[in-house]
Design an enzyme around this catalytic site. Structure first.
Site, PDB file in Angstrom:
ATOM      1  N   GLU A 250       0.637  -1.257   0.038  1.00 34.62           N
ATOM      2  CA  GLU A 250       0.225   0.156  -0.014  1.00 34.62           C
ATOM      3  C   GLU A 250       0.949   1.225   0.076  1.00 34.62           C
ATOM      4  OE1 GLU A 250      -3.333   0.024  -0.032  1.00 34.62           O
ATOM      5  OE2 GLU A 250      -3.712  -1.936   0.320  1.00 34.62           O
ATOM      6  N   CYS A 286      -2.409   9.012   2.931  1.00 35.59           N
ATOM      7  CA  CYS A 286      -2.049   8.629   1.666  1.00 35.59           C
ATOM      8  C   CYS A 286      -3.353   8.901   0.562  1.00 35.59           C
ATOM      9  CB  CYS A 286      -1.817   6.925   1.527  1.00 35.59           C
ATOM     10  SG  CYS A 286      -3.251   6.451   2.338  1.00 35.59           S
TER      11      CYS A 286
HETATM   12  P1  NAD Z   1       8.434   4.954   4.426  1.00 38.56           P
HETATM   13  O1  NAD Z   1       8.345   4.321   3.214  1.00 38.56           O
HETATM   14  O2  NAD Z   1       9.619   6.146   4.672  1.00 38.56           O
HETATM   15  O3  NAD Z   1       8.381   4.182   5.570  1.00 38.56           O
HETATM   16  C1  NAD Z   1       7.543   3.204   5.854  1.00 38.56           C
HETATM   17  C2  NAD Z   1       8.152   2.050   6.779  1.00 38.56           C
HETATM   18  O4  NAD Z   1       9.345   1.342   5.975  1.00 38.56           O
HETATM   19  C3  NAD Z   1       8.552   2.454   8.297  1.00 38.56           C
HETATM   20  O5  NAD Z   1       8.511   1.539   9.010  1.00 38.56           O
HETATM   21  C4  NAD Z   1      10.166   2.398   7.640  1.00 38.56           C
HETATM   22  O6  NAD Z   1      10.982   2.406   8.789  1.00 38.56           O
HETATM   23  C5  NAD Z   1      10.312   1.429   6.975  1.00 38.56           C
HETATM   24  N1  NAD Z   1      11.470   1.104   5.910  1.00 38.56           N
HETATM   25  C6  NAD Z   1      12.287   2.105   5.335  1.00 38.56           C
HETATM   26  N2  NAD Z   1      13.444   1.547   4.738  1.00 38.56           N
HETATM   27  C7  NAD Z   1      13.127   0.312   4.581  1.00 38.56           C
HETATM   28  C8  NAD Z   1      13.694  -0.870   4.180  1.00 38.56           C
HETATM   29  N3  NAD Z   1      14.586  -0.721   3.181  1.00 38.56           N
HETATM   30  N4  NAD Z   1      13.299  -2.141   4.082  1.00 38.56           N
HETATM   31  C9  NAD Z   1      11.974  -2.245   4.813  1.00 38.56           C
HETATM   32  N5  NAD Z   1      11.447  -1.204   5.723  1.00 38.56           N
HETATM   33  C10 NAD Z   1      11.958  -0.096   5.465  1.00 38.56           C
HETATM   34  O7  NAD Z   1       7.006   5.735   4.585  1.00 38.56           O
HETATM   35  P2  NAD Z   1       6.768   7.071   5.694  1.00 38.56           P
HETATM   36  O8  NAD Z   1       7.423   8.228   5.405  1.00 38.56           O
HETATM   37  O9  NAD Z   1       6.541   6.378   6.791  1.00 38.56           O
HETATM   38  O10 NAD Z   1       5.125   7.088   5.189  1.00 38.56           O
HETATM   39  C11 NAD Z   1       4.832   8.138   4.024  1.00 38.56           C
HETATM   40  C12 NAD Z   1       4.298   7.101   3.066  1.00 38.56           C
HETATM   41  O11 NAD Z   1       3.554   6.349   3.245  1.00 38.56           O
HETATM   42  C13 NAD Z   1       3.609   8.078   1.910  1.00 38.56           C
HETATM   43  O12 NAD Z   1       4.205   8.075   0.756  1.00 38.56           O
HETATM   44  C14 NAD Z   1       2.135   7.576   1.969  1.00 38.56           C
HETATM   45  O13 NAD Z   1       1.533   8.036   0.621  1.00 38.56           O
HETATM   46  C15 NAD Z   1       2.217   6.139   2.256  1.00 38.56           C
HETATM   47  N6  NAD Z   1       0.984   5.626   2.655  1.00 38.56           N
HETATM   48  C16 NAD Z   1       0.253   5.011   2.000  1.00 38.56           C
HETATM   49  C17 NAD Z   1      -0.801   4.379   2.525  1.00 38.56           C
HETATM   50  C18 NAD Z   1      -1.796   3.520   1.666  1.00 38.56           C
HETATM   51  O14 NAD Z   1      -2.536   2.799   2.069  1.00 38.56           O
HETATM   52  N7  NAD Z   1      -1.462   3.309   0.241  1.00 38.56           N
HETATM   53  C19 NAD Z   1      -1.296   4.605   3.828  1.00 38.56           C
HETATM   54  C20 NAD Z   1      -0.758   5.605   4.594  1.00 38.56           C
HETATM   55  C21 NAD Z   1       0.870   5.744   3.996  1.00 38.56           C
END
Ligand code: NAD
Length: 494
Positions: A250, A286
């Site tokens: 997502e 999001c």
């Molecule tokens: P992010 O991708 O920076 O982090 C998400 C998670 O991934 C965190 O727990 C982070 O620590 C982890 N992470 C980071 N690098 C990783 C790696 N290499 N391997 C595995 N895990 C890793 O996102 P964010 O800044 O926390 O959230 C914002 C983003 O999330 C926005 O783009 C937003 O649109 C998206 N989002 C999508 C939905 C949806 O349902 N589609 C819902 C909420 C947020």
């Protein structure tokens, strides 16, 4: 009011595991205040959590569905009781206004209950036996194995329980990793849930990419349920490739709202709903409407009325002030990123209009607050329009005809949600042509979310669906046991 910092731990093998390294989580409304500390787990601890989940899997998968549902219902009952204090904690560590944090708990508990109510029907083909002309076939829905659930900071409770509840109900075991930008309330939540399940069924570790890479590449992880940014998902897909894991992704969105010429620009409730779909949670959802296209015939009147509606609804300030509708941005990095998009738009000649009122100037200066803004005169391909801002700013642009509006809406690498505003039948016709996982009519964002129906994105907004029956089914795989009557094929020589 400042309180003593809370210290949370990883949950491995049914125990809270203290760690040497930890990180501080500040209050975004007042960054001098430390709300709590989360552990910085090591790769070894992540492996221990995965192995614990893997050991628990066979017994948990063989546990009857009635018992799984019963345990989840007990956890839900406790979460309901604890909602007021958990929502306050979430508000302090995240920055979202208290009503917004309470709303997050409300919708998540609704989903958890829906999952409990429907899981039997949805997985009803478990042990379904079909007698037919060629013998007998049994189709079962088998749990997949260890699920790595990785979640972002925007809706930490919601986006964690949306994974943990169906995964456990379907017989999987879980290792959850939350974002370091909002780790506290979700950890307290998982402490409550994990106590209702056998040790090792639900584990939790904290940390950044090092731990994340382990959770997405370890051979004993069978499925990744990830919500976060599209770029992070690219790393995850690569990490998971060697062991071909199941995946629900997502990801980011840049959701378009199309305002048709038959939209009533004088309808205050519609306008307020649109403003909320642009600025709820300070624009950090999001599925918010992140770019708005308005038919040129109503553009000027629309903007005038939109500004009035926005000025009425947007009240920026302390998340605990009941008058406040918009709190600070969650973290400094995000604030600077959003500001850089606004500065860039200004440099390109766009007009930036400040919206709403600031209720507490002193606090505003201290925290990661941003004045919500409307951007007029941006180009269709400017970064403020094509990038996911994820903050309290929205570009509104005119279009000339329906084809152009549809083309502009679809002109994106993303396709999470979208919305069309105007006469409902006309809006539905337009909606059918939008490339998105969900299109809402005369509403947008969480206001139009219904947990009974699947949610997810197309294009680079994701793979798979959460919520609804599809959300539950994504945690099982189909297993066919065939007992054919004709055991030998007639065309194969003796
Ligand atoms: P992010 O991708 O920076 O982090 C998400 C998670 O991934 C965190 O727990 C982070 O620590 C982890 N992470 C980071 N690098 C990783 C790696 N290499 N391997 C595995 N895990 C890793 O996102 P964010 O800044 O926390 O959230 C914002 C983003 O999330 C926005 O783009 C937003 O649109 C998206 N989002 C999508 C939905 C949806 O349902 N589609 C819902 C909420 C947020």
């Amino acid at each position: 009011m400042a309180q003593d910092p809370l210290v949370v731990h990883a949950i491995i093998n049914g125990e809270q595991v203290p760690t040497k390294r930890r990180y501080a989580r500040e209050n975004p409304a007042n960054p001098e205040e430390i709300v709590g500390y989360g552990p910085l787990n090591t790769q070894e601890e992540a492996i221990r959590a995965i192995e614990a989940a893997n050991e628990a899997f066979p017994t948990w998968a063989a546990t009857g569905l009635d018992e799984r549902i019963e345990r989840m219902r007990r956890a839900i009952a406790q979460l309901k009781e604890k909602t007021p204090e958990l929502a306050q904690l979430l508000s302090r560590e995240h920055g979202k206004a208290l009503y917004d944090a309470e709303g997050e708990f409300g919708i998540s508990i609704m989903w958890m209950e829906y999952a409990c109510d429907t899981v039997k029907d949805v997985l009803q083909d478990q042990d379904q036996v079909q007698e037919h002309d060629n013998g007998k076939t049994i189709i079962t829905s088998d749990a997949i194995g260890v699920v790595s659930a990785i979640t972002p900071w925007s809706y930490p409770f919601s986006l964690s329980t949306i994974k943990v509840a169906p995964a456990l109900l379907a017989g999987n075991t879980v290792v959850l990793k939350p974002s370091p930008f909002a780790p506290l309330a979700v950890t307290k939540t998982m402490e409550i849930i994990s106590k209702e399940f056998p040790p090792r069924v639900l584990n939790m570790v904290h940390g950044e990419a090092e731990v994340g890479v382990e959770l997405t590449s370890h051979p004993k992880v069978a499925k990744i349920a990830f919500t976060g940014g599209t770029n992070t998902a690219k790393h995850i897909m690569k990490a998971a490739a060697d062991t071909i894991k199941h995946m629900t992704l997502e990801l980011g969105g840049n959701d378009a709202a199309i305002i048709l010429p038959d939209f009533d620009v004088n309808d205050e409730r519609d306008l307020r709903r649109l403003v909320i779909s642009n600025f709820l949670t300070a624009g950090q959802i999001c599925m918010l409407a992140k770019r708005v296209y308005v038919h040129r015939s109503i553009f000027d009147q629309f903007i005038d009325n939109y500004v009035v509606a926005a000025n009425q609804w947007i009240r920026v300030g302390d998340p605990f002030n009941p008058k406040v509708t918009v709190g600070p941005v969650n973290n400094k990095r995000q604030m600077e990123y959003v500001q850089s998009l606004i500065d860039d738009a200004k440099k390109r000649g766009a007009k930036v209009i400040e919206l709403g009122t600031v209720l507490d100037e002193e606090l505003f200066e201290k925290g990661y607050f941003m004045r919500p803004t409307l951007v007029l005169g941006a180009g269709y391909d400017d970064p403020i329009v094509v990038e996911e801002q994820f903050g309290p700013t929205v570009p509104i642009l005119p279009y000339d005809d329906e084809e152009q509006a549809i083309q502009l809406a679809n002109h994106s690498i993303y396709g999470l949600t979208s919305s069309v505003w105007g006469d409902p039948e006309h809006a539905i016709r337009v909606a059918r042509r939008i490339e998105a996982g969900t299109t809402m009519i005369n509403t947008a964002a969480v206001q139009g979310l219904d947990v009974r129906f699947p949610f997810g994105g197309v294009k680079q907004s994701g793979i798979g669906r959460e919520y609804g029956a599809e959300g539950l089914r994504s945690y099982v795989e189909t297993h066919v046991i065939n007992v054919p009557k004709h055991l030998d094929l007639p065309y194969i020589p003796e």
